[in-house]
Design a protein around this motif. Structure first.
Motif, PDB file in Angstrom:
ATOM      1  N   ALA A 171       0.815  -1.208   0.000  1.00 18.41           N
ATOM      2  CA  ALA A 171       0.000   0.000   0.000  1.00 18.41           C
ATOM      3  C   ALA A 171       0.850   1.261   0.000  1.00 18.41           C
ATOM      4  N   ASP A 172       0.211   2.356  -0.403  1.00 21.91           N
ATOM      5  CA  ASP A 172       0.733   3.697  -0.174  1.00 21.91           C
ATOM      6  C   ASP A 172      -0.123   4.320   0.929  1.00 21.91           C
ATOM      7  N   VAL A 173       0.525   4.670   2.032  1.00 20.84           N
ATOM      8  CA  VAL A 173      -0.177   5.297   3.154  1.00 20.84           C
ATOM      9  C   VAL A 173       0.085   6.787   3.063  1.00 20.84           C
ATOM     10  N   VAL A 174      -0.940   7.548   2.688  1.00 20.56           N
ATOM     11  CA  VAL A 174      -0.799   8.973   2.406  1.00 20.56           C
ATOM     12  C   VAL A 174      -1.347   9.766   3.576  1.00 20.56           C
ATOM     13  N   THR A 176       0.492  -5.025   5.476  1.00 24.44           N
ATOM     14  CA  THR A 176       0.732  -3.698   6.040  1.00 24.44           C
ATOM     15  C   THR A 176      -0.424  -3.329   6.964  1.00 24.44           C
ATOM     16  N   VAL A 177      -0.092  -2.932   8.170  1.00 28.71           N
ATOM     17  CA  VAL A 177      -1.098  -2.495   9.133  1.00 28.71           C
ATOM     18  C   VAL A 177      -0.874  -1.022   9.421  1.00 28.71           C
ATOM     19  N   VAL A 178      -1.952  -0.243   9.392  1.00 26.82           N
ATOM     20  CA  VAL A 178      -1.895   1.205   9.597  1.00 26.82           C
ATOM     21  C   VAL A 178      -2.766   1.567  10.787  1.00 26.82           C
ATOM     22  N   ARG A 179      -2.223   2.371  11.668  1.00 24.75           N
ATOM     23  CA  ARG A 179      -2.977   2.852  12.831  1.00 24.75           C
ATOM     24  C   ARG A 179      -2.887   4.373  12.869  1.00 24.75           C
ATOM     25  N   VAL A 180      -4.017   5.067  12.976  1.00 21.67           N
ATOM     26  CA  VAL A 180      -4.039   6.528  13.031  1.00 21.67           C
ATOM     27  C   VAL A 180      -4.200   6.966  14.482  1.00 21.67           C
ATOM     28  N   GLU A 181      -3.252   7.743  14.948  1.00 23.70           N
ATOM     29  CA  GLU A 181      -3.307   8.284  16.308  1.00 23.70           C
ATOM     30  C   GLU A 181      -4.161   9.542  16.356  1.00 23.70           C
ATOM     31  N   GLU A 182      -3.957  10.415  15.390  1.00 19.75           N
ATOM     32  CA  GLU A 182      -4.797  11.611  15.288  1.00 19.75           C
ATOM     33  C   GLU A 182      -4.753  12.116  13.854  1.00 19.75           C
ATOM     34  N   GLY A 228       1.221  -4.886  -9.693  1.00 18.52           N
ATOM     35  CA  GLY A 228       1.957  -3.985 -10.571  1.00 18.52           C
ATOM     36  C   GLY A 228       2.285  -2.665  -9.928  1.00 18.52           C
ATOM     37  N   GLY A 229       1.790  -2.459  -8.704  1.00 17.72           N
ATOM     38  CA  GLY A 229       2.080  -1.228  -7.977  1.00 17.72           C
ATOM     39  C   GLY A 229       1.062  -0.130  -8.152  1.00 17.72           C
ATOM     40  N   SER A 230      -0.035  -0.398  -8.853  1.00 16.21           N
ATOM     41  CA  SER A 230      -1.077   0.618  -9.050  1.00 16.21           C
ATOM     42  C   SER A 230      -2.127   0.534  -7.955  1.00 16.21           C
ATOM     43  N   ALA A 231      -2.655   1.705  -7.548  1.00 22.56           N
ATOM     44  CA  ALA A 231      -3.683   1.739  -6.517  1.00 22.56           C
ATOM     45  C   ALA A 231      -4.992   1.171  -7.063  1.00 22.56           C
ATOM     46  N   VAL A 232      -5.632   0.289  -6.285  1.00 25.75           N
ATOM     47  CA  VAL A 232      -6.884  -0.328  -6.722  1.00 25.75           C
ATOM     48  C   VAL A 232      -8.020  -0.081  -5.734  1.00 25.75           C
ATOM     49  N   ARG A 233      -7.681   0.378  -4.531  1.00 28.43           N
ATOM     50  CA  ARG A 233      -8.729   0.641  -3.547  1.00 28.43           C
ATOM     51  C   ARG A 233      -8.177   1.579  -2.486  1.00 28.43           C
ATOM     52  N   LYS A 283      -5.801  -3.116   7.729  1.00 27.90           N
ATOM     53  CA  LYS A 283      -4.812  -4.075   7.260  1.00 27.90           C
ATOM     54  C   LYS A 283      -4.954  -4.226   5.756  1.00 27.90           C
ATOM     55  N   LEU A 284      -3.822  -4.167   5.053  1.00 28.80           N
ATOM     56  CA  LEU A 284      -3.813  -4.269   3.599  1.00 28.80           C
ATOM     57  C   LEU A 284      -2.794  -5.315   3.178  1.00 28.80           C
ATOM     58  N   ASN A 285      -3.183  -6.127   2.163  1.00 32.13           N
ATOM     59  CA  ASN A 285      -2.293  -7.195   1.725  1.00 32.13           C
ATOM     60  C   ASN A 285      -2.392  -7.351   0.209  1.00 32.13           C
ATOM     61  N   VAL A 286      -1.262  -7.159  -0.471  1.00 27.19           N
ATOM     62  CA  VAL A 286      -1.261  -7.197  -1.918  1.00 27.19           C
ATOM     63  C   VAL A 286      -1.517  -8.596  -2.458  1.00 27.19           C
ATOM     64  N   TYR A 287      -1.138  -9.638  -1.727  1.00 28.49           N
ATOM     65  CA  TYR A 287      -1.212 -11.000  -2.244  1.00 28.49           C
ATOM     66  C   TYR A 287      -2.629 -11.562  -2.223  1.00 28.49           C
ATOM     67  N   ASN A 288      -3.393 -11.249  -1.162  1.00 32.95           N
ATOM     68  CA  ASN A 288      -4.786 -11.716  -1.183  1.00 32.95           C
ATOM     69  C   ASN A 288      -5.754 -10.592  -1.525  1.00 32.95           C
ATOM     70  N   GLU A 289      -5.192  -9.448  -1.930  1.00 35.87           N
ATOM     71  CA  GLU A 289      -5.978  -8.313  -2.434  1.00 35.87           C
ATOM     72  C   GLU A 289      -7.030  -7.861  -1.436  1.00 35.87           C
ATOM     73  N   THR A 290      -6.663  -7.783  -0.163  1.00 30.68           N
ATOM     74  CA  THR A 290      -7.593  -7.333   0.868  1.00 30.68           C
ATOM     75  C   THR A 290      -7.170  -5.986   1.419  1.00 30.68           C
ATOM     76  N   ALA A 291      -8.162  -5.190   1.760  1.00 30.60           N
ATOM     77  CA  ALA A 291      -7.958  -3.905   2.425  1.00 30.60           C
ATOM     78  C   ALA A 291      -9.174  -3.682   3.304  1.00 30.60           C
ATOM     79  N   GLU A 292      -8.976  -3.793   4.604  1.00 32.19           N
ATOM     80  CA  GLU A 292     -10.128  -3.749   5.506  1.00 32.19           C
ATOM     81  C   GLU A 292      -9.759  -3.133   6.845  1.00 32.19           C
ATOM     82  N   GLN A 293     -10.742  -2.463   7.435  1.00 32.14           N
ATOM     83  CA  GLN A 293     -10.556  -1.999   8.803  1.00 32.14           C
ATOM     84  C   GLN A 293     -10.596  -3.194   9.742  1.00 32.14           C
ATOM     85  N   THR A 294      -9.813  -3.115  10.778  1.00 37.25           N
ATOM     86  CA  THR A 294      -9.758  -4.197  11.745  1.00 37.25           C
ATOM     87  C   THR A 294     -10.101  -3.673  13.122  1.00 37.25           C
TER      88      THR A 294
END
Length: 446
Positions: free
Chosen positions: A204-207, A223-229, A240-245, A256-267
């Protein structure tokens, strides 16, 4: 033309030693030989000195004068060969000046020097690296790799983004407002100037959109992302490195985002690896920059009597208590700004204690620390430290009671910058009184 790693680290080590007041005659001669003999080392030297020039400008006229006087050794008892150190330091600087015009013309490393991406602004004491370790204050150029195995470091990028990197982590710093994280944990603090800063992983790209956040990359999880504020966009990539979701995340949310199983979901808000980041919170607090011999230290003990917690040539900066109501009556002689009745402050102890058994009879600690909020008070004398240990000191801490525990006004100095956020220190310790401490109170962050 590749850089010999040993020479590069030697130049940085020797230059840092001069800035921290630890260099001897042999160091002076060696540094002069290196920077006069190779334009690459001259460039490294100029860049490192530029950091300290910037610091002097930040501190302001009074602080800059204090630092300049300290380098020259005026107005105080000089250490052995201190006069020679100052002369050698000036001579080395002059040698660099003769090479500056050459720098613009030399093809360094076989091409135009890469753009500066940021600087190393803190390194935990005892941090371990795979390969050449970075040096505090070192300039990081576009494409610089960091492989830290243990401990942490902080990188401040050109747009003001502050990135804590916790070992074990592998990442690359880039010059276009992004880093590439191959494995490990980074935590970012991004202001308005850094909006759009990106942590790129395989998944993922975390912007960032102006926030504090953590990103963890693990090959088995993704990749796991946590937002503090604030808020971030987490953009799932395809192979291929292109954004899909895209997932929008706000404070308190995790994805949690995973390129291999193509998942992107809040946990669920279960972020077990956040415990790894606690070493940064506990060791650095809200400090933004360390310079010279100042170091954050990963530490879980409470014994601070002389000889119990040795610092070598470093000055350890230890976060103590947070959100304590300031008591102006306790340290009225050391007030930097008068606190309101309900002002909350955080406390930091500066601790300097070397081992005489190693043959040292004299040590100098010189550097600075920049806080994220205003300094309220500085407590420098032994009586004041004893009086405030129970209010601001480490809970369950054991402190020394000696009268030389504080700094000595005839040989030591502690100053505050004009903006009220940078504390510069120049302290000596010698056989028979090797412990020096002072305490700084700053406004608590919201």
């Amino acid at each position: 033309m590749s850089e010999p790693a040993v020479d590069r680290q030697e130049v940085l080590r020797l230059t840092e030693s001069f800035c921290a007041g630890r260099a001897n005659d042999a160091d002076a001669e060696r540094l002069s030989d290196l920077i006069c003999g190779d334009v690459r080392w001259a460039q490294l030297y100029v860049e490192y000195i530029d950091l300290h020039a910037e610091l002097a400008e930040t501190i302001g006229p009074s602080g800059a004068t204090t630092l300049a006087t300290a380098v020259a050794g005026e107005g105080r008892q000089p250490s052995r060969s201190r006069g020679w150190h100052a002369i050698a330091f000036a001579a080395a600087a002059a040698a660099c000046v003769t090479l500056i015009s050459t720098l613009a013309l030399v093809d360094i490393g076989g091409g135009i020097p890469r753009a500066v991406a940021g600087r190393v602004t803190s390194i935990s004491d005892g941090a371990a690296f795979d390969g050449d370790p970075p040096v505090l204050g070192e300039i990081l150029r576009d494409g610089a790799g960091i492989k830290i195995e243990d401990g942490f470091l902080t990188v401040t990028l050109g747009d003001g983004v502050k990135l804590d990197v916790v070992g074990p982590t592998k990442m690359t710093v880039e010059n276009d407002g992004r880093v590439s994280l191959r494995a490990g944990l980074v935590a970012g603090r991004v202001g308005e100037a850094g909006r759009g800063f990106t942590v790129a992983t395989e998944d993922a790209d975390v912007v960032d959109l102006g926030t504090r956040f953590l990103v963890h990359k693990d090959q088995s999880v993704g990749t796991v992302v946590r937002v503090e504020e604030g808020r971030v966009e987490a953009r799932l990539k395809d192979r291929g490195g292109s954004a899909v979701r895209v997932i929008d995340l706000i404070a308190g949310q995790t994805a949690k985002l995973n390129v291999y199983n193509e998942t992107a979901e809040q946990t669920a808000d279960v972020f077990d690896f956040r415990d790894r980041y606690e070493i940064v919170r506990q060791s650095k607090g809200e400090i933004e920059r360390f310079s010279g011999s100042a170091r954050p230290v990963i530490w879980s003990g409470y014994e601070l009597a002389e000889g119990d917690f040795l610092t070598g040539g470093s000055v350890y900066v230890i976060p103590e208590r947070r959100q304590v109501v300031a008591d102006s009556a306790v340290h009225s002689a050391d007030i930097v700004r008068i606190p309101d009745e309900d002002t909350l402050v955080d406390s930091y102890l500066f601790h300097f204690d070397f081992n005489e058994a190693d043959g040292h009879v004299y040590q100098t600690g010189r550097g600075s620390v920049t806080f994220g909020s205003d300094v309220v008070a500085i407590i420098t004398d032994a009586a004041g430290l004893r009086e405030t240990d129970g209010v601001y000191g480490l809970e369950r801490g054991t402190f020394d009671t000696a009268d030389h525990r504080g700094i000595e006004t005839e040989t030591d100095s502690v100053t505050v910058s004009d903006d009220g956020r940078t504390v510069a220190f120049d302290i000596d310790a010698e056989s028979g009184r090797v412990l020096d401490e002072f305490r700084v109170l700053v406004l608590s962050a919201p």
